[in-house]
Design an enzyme around this catalytic site. Structure first.
Site, PDB file in Angstrom:
ATOM      1  N   GLN A 108       0.005  -5.345 -12.685  1.00  8.51           N
ATOM      2  CA  GLN A 108       0.409  -4.259 -11.807  1.00  8.51           C
ATOM      3  C   GLN A 108       1.068  -3.169 -12.654  1.00  8.51           C
ATOM      4  OE1 GLN A 108       3.913  -4.105  -9.097  1.00  8.51           O
ATOM      5  NE2 GLN A 108       2.388  -4.213  -7.453  1.00  8.51           N
ATOM      6  N   HIS A 121       0.505   0.273  -8.472  1.00  6.65           N
ATOM      7  CA  HIS A 121       1.641   0.119  -7.555  1.00  6.65           C
ATOM      8  C   HIS A 121       1.811   1.427  -6.779  1.00  6.65           C
ATOM      9  CE1 HIS A 121       5.114  -1.363  -5.677  1.00  6.65           C
ATOM     10  NE2 HIS A 121       5.736  -1.912  -6.696  1.00  6.65           N
ATOM     11  N   ASN A 151       6.409   0.495  -1.871  1.00  6.84           N
ATOM     12  CA  ASN A 151       7.840   0.196  -2.004  1.00  6.84           C
ATOM     13  C   ASN A 151       8.714   1.355  -2.469  1.00  6.84           C
ATOM     14  OD1 ASN A 151       7.331  -2.338  -1.073  1.00  6.84           O
ATOM     15  ND2 ASN A 151       7.481  -3.354  -3.052  1.00  6.84           N
ATOM     16  N   ARG A 189      -1.663  -1.582  -4.381  1.00  8.92           N
ATOM     17  CA  ARG A 189      -0.704  -2.093  -3.406  1.00  8.92           C
ATOM     18  C   ARG A 189      -0.106  -0.924  -2.634  1.00  8.92           C
ATOM     19  NH1 ARG A 189       4.739  -5.882  -4.244  1.00  8.92           N
ATOM     20  NH2 ARG A 189       4.058  -7.494  -2.794  1.00  8.92           N
ATOM     21  N   ASN A 246      13.664   1.279  -0.883  1.00  9.13           N
ATOM     22  CA  ASN A 246      14.041   2.388  -1.756  1.00  9.13           C
ATOM     23  C   ASN A 246      14.130   3.726  -1.032  1.00  9.13           C
ATOM     24  OD1 ASN A 246      14.401   0.997  -4.297  1.00  9.13           O
ATOM     25  ND2 ASN A 246      12.195   0.648  -4.272  1.00  9.13           N
ATOM     26  N   GLY A 250       5.062 -14.810  -2.733  1.00  9.79           N
ATOM     27  CA  GLY A 250       5.970 -14.446  -3.795  1.00  9.79           C
ATOM     28  C   GLY A 250       6.898 -15.569  -4.188  1.00  9.79           C
TER      29      GLY A 250
END
Length: 366
Positions: A101, A177, A180, A229, A237, A318
């Site tokens: 990633q 990525h 998030n 992702r 965040n 995870g």
């Protein structure tokens, strides 16, 4: 042995996955400073977990500017490529398949991590509410500066170089990525992006950087070796969007046009409630013709149901993979799982990283 759809093989581009369990990318903060090189322990850690259908590494920055936390690995130097090659060789020797990633954290950083102590970069000069981990302590995220329009091609090139380096390091593919609350997600969502140029305002403009990065990575490694992702509604965040459904429908349409091999979707709040905000994930599933990897809050029962309903193709886990290097074998046998030690998630050495016992070792010790 447990009969399970999770244990069925799946064809992902050129790879045949022996099962549908994906090890999710998990930040572990154990790279070796000052070069942020994966340590020899990383080869052992990922090699132990090679029975997963697919391993996705911890996020690895595409430049020093892209780093947001202490001791996270990079994929932009020769030394980092060499360190990662030891990881991929171990995983492949153990029969596994592994994607890296690649990320740029954007504003989720601190001046202590930035080149020459500069400000972190962002779509707009809006400071995120939150903490990062630097100098062995949690610290407020630094105030960012807005990227100049002239700097954006360089960001895209950093991702392109990361993808090239990933192949040189022996990875089977690359996951971008875009989730998030990191840089690509910051550009996409109007809570963080107040630009008035070609990368701000409309959905099409805000989605542009994520899609341009995806196009650049595809050009380097091929669509069959590229995944991404995304996290449509997570508040991670301190990033949000006022109308995420049309935004992510548009993004996934663009990813479908590029023929990426998978989308990896965080459903709900990262590490939190799945129902934090209304969102139709089925819309993304219908728009994207290849693999849909589901993530967040899945236990084996929910994974089985979603697979049986053809709502997902693969399921990412995870924390269970942190504490169970042989998670696949435990699922096959219906065996009890090791409990994880949250205190050792981030930083440190072998403890809580490579010392969780496999089933046979645990039974022998009892």
């Amino acid at each position: 042995m447990t009969m399970s759809k999770l244990l069925e093989p799946y064809k992902l581009g050129p790879l045949t996955l022996p099962n549908r369990l994906v090890m999710a990318p998990l930040t572990r903060n154990r790279a070796t400073p000052p070069g942020m090189v994966p340590s020899p322990l990383a080869a052992e850690y990922y090699g132990q977990r090679a029975s997963a259908g697919l391993l996705i590494t911890e996020a690895s920055q595409v430049s020093q500017q892209g780093q947001g936390y202490q001791d996270t690995p990079g994929i932009y130097s020769k030394e980092q490529v060499q360190g990662w090659r030891k990881v991929t060789e171990r995983v492949h020797a153990n029969g596994g398949r592994i994607f890296i990633q690649i990320w740029h954290v954007g504003r989720v950083s601190h001046t202590a991590l930035q080149p020459a102590g500069g400000k972190p970069v962002a779509p707009s000069a809006i400071r995120a509410k939150g903490k990062t981990f630097v100098n062995n302590q949690f610290t407020d995220i630094s105030e960012p500066r807005a990227l100049e329009l002239s700097e954006i091609p360089g960001i895209i090139d950093d991702f392109r170089r990361g993808a090239t380096n990933a192949l040189a390091a022996g990875f089977d593919g690359v996951e971008i990525h875009g989730a998030n609350g990191y840089l690509l997600d910051q550009f996409a969502k109007d809570g963080a992006n107040k630009r008035i140029d070609a990368y701000g305002g409309s959905i099409e403009n805000r989605a542009k950087l994520m899609l341009e990065v995806s196009k650049a990575v595809v050009a380097e490694v091929g669509p069959e070796r590229t995944g991404i992702r995304i996290s449509p509604v997570t508040p991670a965040n301190d990033v949000s969007d006022s109308n995420p459904q049309p935004l992510f429908d548009h993004i996934v349409d663009g990813l479908e046009a590029l023929k990426l091999t998978y989308i990896h979707v965080i459903e709900g709040a990262t590490g939190g409630p799945r129902d934090i905000a209304p969102f139709d994930y089925g819309s993304l599933r219908k728009r994207f013709k290849r693999a849909y990897i589901a993530n967040n809050g899945y236990d084996f029962a929910l994974a089985e149901k979603m697979l049986a309903d053809n709502a997902v193709d693969l399921v990412a886990f995870g924390k269970p993979f942190i504490s169970n290097p042989d998670l696949v074998e435990r699922l096959k046998r219906g065996a009890k799982l090791n409990e994880w030690d949250k205190a050792t998630f981030y930083g440190g050495g072998a403890k809580g990283y490579t010392d969780y016992p496999a089933l046979e070792a645990k039974q022998a010790a009892e």
